[in-house]
Design a protein around this motif. Structure first.
Motif, short mmCIF file in Angstrom:
data_model
loop_
_atom_site.label_atom_id
_atom_site.label_comp_id
_atom_site.label_asym_id
_atom_site.label_seq_id
_atom_site.Cartn_x
_atom_site.Cartn_y
_atom_site.Cartn_z
N TRP A 113 45.27 30.65 33.69
CA TRP A 113 44.33 30.78 35.05
C TRP A 113 43.03 30.80 34.30
CZ3 TRP A 113 47.19 35.91 36.67
CH2 TRP A 113 48.84 34.92 36.90
N LEU B 119 40.62 33.15 33.95
CA LEU B 119 40.28 34.28 36.00
C LEU B 119 38.40 34.38 34.88
CD1 LEU B 119 43.31 36.66 36.57
CD2 LEU B 119 42.57 34.78 37.42
N ARG C 25 35.97 32.17 41.87
CA ARG C 25 36.39 33.40 42.80
C ARG C 25 37.51 32.80 43.77
NH1 ARG C 25 31.73 37.83 42.26
NH2 ARG C 25 30.80 35.98 43.21
N GLN D 7 40.17 30.81 42.70
CA GLN D 7 41.47 31.08 41.71
C GLN D 7 42.59 32.17 42.48
OE1 GLN D 7 38.57 32.63 39.07
NE2 GLN D 7 39.24 31.35 37.62
N ALA D 8 41.77 33.31 43.59
CA ALA D 8 42.19 34.23 44.57
C ALA D 8 43.35 32.84 45.22
CB ALA D 8 41.21 35.25 45.64
N LEU E 287 46.64 32.25 42.88
CA LEU E 287 47.12 33.69 43.25
C LEU E 287 48.17 33.76 44.47
CD1 LEU E 287 44.98 35.67 40.58
CD2 LEU E 287 47.17 34.70 40.57
N TYR F 209 42.50 35.24 31.10
CA TYR F 209 41.22 34.89 31.07
C TYR F 209 40.61 34.12 30.37
CZ TYR F 209 42.38 40.22 33.30
OH TYR F 209 42.65 41.46 33.59
N ALA G 225 37.79 39.57 38.01
CA ALA G 225 38.63 38.85 37.65
C ALA G 225 39.61 40.02 37.46
CB ALA G 225 37.92 38.13 36.16
N LEU H 13 41.18 40.95 40.61
CA LEU H 13 41.77 40.09 40.55
C LEU H 13 43.35 40.24 40.21
CD1 LEU H 13 42.31 38.18 42.83
CD2 LEU H 13 41.24 35.98 41.10
N PHE H 14 43.52 40.60 38.45
CA PHE H 14 44.94 40.36 37.92
C PHE H 14 45.35 41.23 37.82
CE2 PHE H 14 46.34 41.73 33.55
CZ PHE H 14 47.02 41.23 33.36
#
Length: 411
Positions: free
Chosen positions: A9, A11, A21, A24-25, A28, A50, A59, A62-63
């Protein structure tokens, strides 16, 4: 038994300073919806959660949110640490959150302790092999307790029980696989899934494996080779029901039961042709698997454009790429002034700019060879010619005066 295999990922990563960002969001969100729609039993995250050992706060948030949302789908989540992660940081409180159905496997000494996922036909043992550093090797699986304030004795260099005698990725992964096979046999578990973060290559011989390994690398992957040899033959994982790999960013199949999910986003222009996504894996009653590719949502296309600046700015051929992430190579004979600003007006997401004038070939000699026997003025004039156009007489006089002023100031 259904698994959703993802990895890398990264992140917190950007692309040539472009913020990813939102991308990546978006991925997910897609992963959560896939886990829910497909009713998967577990989501396997094969390392590099990460992008760096100390990730930015957003990050981490988000995780954290992703883990909560994935658990809300009723899927368990099993993660291993990759070479970009800090195993200690990622694995903090792993013992506590095991009970919540999130299993962080970051300690090499516990790689032969599986997560058991059950269905109507019995258990599937999922073993998490975090990134293994060859220079460290594998510790004893069950180290003896050491009295307080007494230094622990040096581990014996026994490949079967202590640190690996050979310092290579293949050696430590072979040892890891042997420990996992022994544990599965002791538990009498017929269905086994192994997660690993490593550079694995298929092929019938060493030369084929080396060629395949180099072919599937990308510029965004951190080199983990030791002495130039970092890849591991796929045969190390013979006999397991499924092997969920992470590290290489291109999605690929080494064997029907050995796959890389690849990164969900392209993290360098070398990945512009990659097909990004995850694998939806089903482990049957007999341990055989089938896998279906789940494409990741496209955020912004990566495009490389080459040509003269006037053509790039005016031709309708490039209209479709105006919203892409762009890498430009200009071939104008003379370096255009303000090229980046001019290009950004048409391509607002341009990220890199390179100059390769048509008709010029790179000097293959070393820098020392190219300047040998030439005075300062000649070297400076040739530099100006290289990056722009040949110097004029007035510019040559200006350069000569500058060098003379420096010399006088040094006296």
């Amino acid at each position: 038994m259904r698994f959703l295999h993802t990895s890398d990922w990264h992140l917190g990563r950007s692309l040539h300073r472009a913020d990813l960002r939102d991308a990546q969001a978006q991925f997910l969100d897609h992963l959560v919806e896939t886990a829910r729609a497909e009713r998967v039993d577990a989501v396997l995250v094969a390392g590099d959660v990460y992008d760096r050992a100390v990730p930015p706060v957003d990050a981490v948030a988000l995780f954290d949110e992703a883990l909560v949302r994935l658990r809300e789908t009723a899927a368990r989540v099993i993660l291993i640490s990759g070479n970009h992660d800090s195993a200690r940081r990622l694995g903090v409180n792993s013992g506590l959150i095991d009970a919540a159905g999130v299993h962080l496997r970051t300690r090499p000494g516990r790689l032969a302790e599986p997560v058991l996922v059950h269905d109507d036909h019995g258990p599937v043992a999922v073993y998490g092999v975090p990134y293994l550093e060859p220079a460290v090797g594998l510790p004893d699986a069950t180290p003896a307790p050491t009295p307080a304030r007494t230094p622990a004795p040096a581990p014996a260099p026994d490949p079967g029980t202590g640190l690996s005698r050979q310092r290579s990725h293949e050696a430590v992964l072979r040892e890891a696989a042997a420990r996992i096979r022994a544990d599965a046999a002791e538990r009498r578990v017929g269905r086994t899934v192994v997660m690993a973060h490593a550079w694995v290559a298929g092929g019938r011989n060493d030369e084929e494996r080396k060629e395949a390994a180099q072919r599937h690398r990308s510029d965004s992957e951190r080199d983990i080779s030791v002495g130039g040899i970092g890849y591991v033959p796929a045969s190390v994982f013979d006999g397991f029901s499924y092997v969920a790999l992470g590290h290489l960013h291109g999605q690929q199949t080494l064997a029907e039961n050995i796959r890389y999910s690849g990164s969900p986003l392209p993290y360098s222009f070398s990945e512009q042709d990659h097909k990004k996504g995850s694998w939806l894996v089903e482990v049957g009653i007999d341990g055989k698997t089938r896998a279906e590719r789940v494409p990741a949502p496209a955020y912004r296309t990566l495009t490389v454009l080459t040509g003269r600046i006037d053509d790039l700015l005016t031709s309708g051929e490039f209209t479709a790429h105006e919203g892409d992430f762009i890498a430009v190579t200009l071939t104008d004979a003379a370096r255009p002034e303000g090229a980046m600003d001019r290009l950004r007006r048409r391509f607002p997401h341009i990220l890199t700019l390179e100059f390769k004038p048509e008709g010029r070939t790179a000097d293959a000699g070393s820098y020392r060879e190219r300047v040998k026997g030439r005075d300062d003025l000649t070297v400076a004039a040739e530099f100006v010619s290289h990056v722009r156009t040949p110097v004029t007489t007035a510019e040559r006089h200006l350069l000569a005066a500058a060098f003379e002023a420096v010399r006088e100031g040094a006296c």
